[in-house]
Design an enzyme around this catalytic site. Sequence first.
Site, PDB file in Angstrom:
ATOM      1  N   ASP A 219      31.662  12.547  13.212  1.00 42.52           N
ATOM      2  CA  ASP A 219      31.835  13.472  11.953  1.00 42.52           C
ATOM      3  C   ASP A 219      33.534  13.895  11.679  1.00 42.52           C
ATOM      4  O   ASP A 219      33.846  14.051  10.619  1.00 42.52           O
ATOM      5  CB  ASP A 219      31.150  14.595  11.581  1.00 42.52           C
ATOM      6  CG  ASP A 219      30.786  15.493  13.037  1.00 42.52           C
ATOM      7  OD1 ASP A 219      31.567  15.224  13.888  1.00 42.52           O
ATOM      8  OD2 ASP A 219      30.088  16.779  12.739  1.00 42.52           O
ATOM      9  N   CYS A 220      34.321  13.984  12.831  1.00 41.24           N
ATOM     10  CA  CYS A 220      35.599  14.234  12.825  1.00 41.24           C
ATOM     11  C   CYS A 220      36.543  12.887  12.290  1.00 41.24           C
ATOM     12  O   CYS A 220      37.321  13.165  11.162  1.00 41.24           O
ATOM     13  CB  CYS A 220      36.227  14.674  14.133  1.00 41.24           C
ATOM     14  SG  CYS A 220      35.253  16.058  14.852  1.00 41.24           S
TER      15      CYS A 220
END
Length: 720
Positions: free
Chosen positions: A444-445
């Site tokens: 998700d980063c």
Amino acid sequence: MRAAYAKTRHERKHSEDAFLRAQYDARRSARGLETKTKTPSAMEISRGEKEGKGVDGEVVRRAMRAGIEYYRGIQDEDGHWASDYGGPMFLMPGLIIAANVMEKSEEIIGEARGREMLRYLENHLNEDGGVGLHIEGHSTMFGTVLTYVAMRLLGKAADSPECAKTRKWIIDRGGATQVPSWGKFWLAVLGVYEWHGLNPIPPECWLLPYWLPMHPGRFWCHCRMVYLPMSYLYGIRATGKPTALTAALKSELYAEASYDSINWNTARNACAKEDLYYPHPWIQDVVWSTLMKVEPFLMNSRVRKAACEDAMRQIHYEDENTRYVDIGPVNKVFNMLSCWFEDPDSEAVKKHIPRIADYLWVAEDGMKMQGYNGSQLWDCAFSVQAIVATGLADEYGECLRRAHDYIEKSQVRDDCPDVEKWYRHISKGAWPFSTRDHGWPISDCSSEGLKAALTLASMDEKLVGEAIPVDRLADCVNVILSYQNRGSGGWATYENTRSTKWVELLNPAETFGDIMIDYPYVECSSASLQALCKFSERYPDIRAKDIAHAKKTGRKFLKSIQRADGSWYGSWAVCFTYGTWFGVLGLIATGSTYETCPSLRKAVEFLLSKQQENGGWSESYLSCEKKAYHELRDKDGKPKPHLVNTGWAMLALIASGQQNRDATPLHRAARCMLSQQYENGDFPQQSIMGVFNANCMISYSCYRSIFTLWALGEYCNKVL
Ligand code: LAN
């Protein structure tokens, strides 16, 4: 400040805010800046309240300008926002113990840091004398024993009021034999607990065949990376030299008549009830007692030597590939200690020491060790999306250009060498949570990094700087696609899900839940889907088939984990409002509309049902722990709104088109938010909002700016 901290927690928080405001104002006036904008008065905001009308757009814009003015004032030169990433209370004592064992307290801690660390520890003693797992938690044996030892190592006298009260808390609950296993481990390393009072952590596990579901190479990387140096240190029984202080601690920490009378075999499985989040299932008793019988044969054997050598090679690999930052604060200290036990004069030890500073943060409550080396990229990617959402980007080009530069520079450009051999996932094109030096890729980063990069790429280059070339964005897409799990269709955090959830039965850490494997999460899955879809919109020809397939299967996954009440459980922030924000945005990105998708309608219903009288939303950290919705309440039991929860709920509702059905809940929410803004544009730092492993909280200090600005931006531009 001390006096303020001796008061109640509520007052304590209040004084933190006042302190931060004063600090900010001082910084601005030192730079010759004044706050140019005025924030809206409560009067202006409440106008129209009765009729359920919207807030005047000009008033919202003025508030957003003031908010960005404040926020860009604390942007770092290199473009990211530095912020306090503290919260857990079990980290810094490990560093202090390691420094002591390495006989490098002077070099690693020293007088100035020591004083601030002590101040921090004392500030976070609870009224009952104990210390929580995190700054807001109830007292636990883990937090209390480690804090006690740290205070003593930092020079605090045993008969000082703080130590006396803390010790009483420990002894009243059965003494340090009741500390959970990680606490036992630290005490053994310091030489104030016996190694046979610990369940075995045999490094030989690494020599097992990889096809076994419990091979450590299949564990969640944080679990794997912590137990790796632990297994080495256990394998060699790494223990500090006895000193007068360790002798004193042996007599202070335990409830038994003497240290020699402790029954170490019963101590092995003992754990205070305050700490027991994940009680051992019986199968662990069988495993540990069998391993206890085998251990004497392994110790000093050739197999042990080979296993320790293998572990040490992996430790060096991790150190080198993170430039000695390491994946987190726990393995950072264990790895450093392992290097020191291997060779105290090694280059590795020399390289480790300067990178301790990456984890330290000094704030109004003293010096703390953070839960990571920061949340730089993560906050920066969100900040860009928030500022752009306000519609005021034209006025803040310089700020966005610098953030863009940070995002560009922190993209990971290469894979680590021989990924498979070292159980690593690819990283080329990914974004980390913190810095490029750290470099561990996260699904998700990477996705939020890509979303921010795509947003900036669609803007005027003269305003926000040069876009990241498309081949590098495609590398990121490649990583995101590689993260999707074939079985579930969902995305986990750093790697694929490599084993079954049954392995959780072997979780030996009593204080943490869900640590053994990398599970698929709503946050990671939704962010990945959003990023892939956004990329496809702009570059419809690149990886089109793969993205279409990911979209279809990912969407199914999101639906499959929605709860009966329409919410999603958030695993990395508090809690259902966070999870539901991701759930909703994931569904919308993959094609849902309110009219056509019952899951989306249910989610909207859920959010609306949780809106408070005051117009806001709020959740307590208990939502995470208990896995059921818990509101924040004030002293009189009245629901108390939280800006960040309100932000997530608003963002989800606006994305679902709530404004086209009934905008009143949104007007009420916006008013609730605006009425909390300070004159300098900042917003209050309210209760803790980050979490990991269901039970430990962590601060995200930028969220109060990011999610208020973002929600107000969407409100101003889509609702009014
Ligand atoms: C983090 C921080 C970021 C977080 C998000 C990116 C927000 C999330 O969406 C995925 C998981 C991740 C990467 C995450 C996992 C667990 C971490 C690394 C942390 C919460 C920061 C600290 C925590 C780590 C395990 C703390 C060290 C403690 C141990 C028990 C080893």
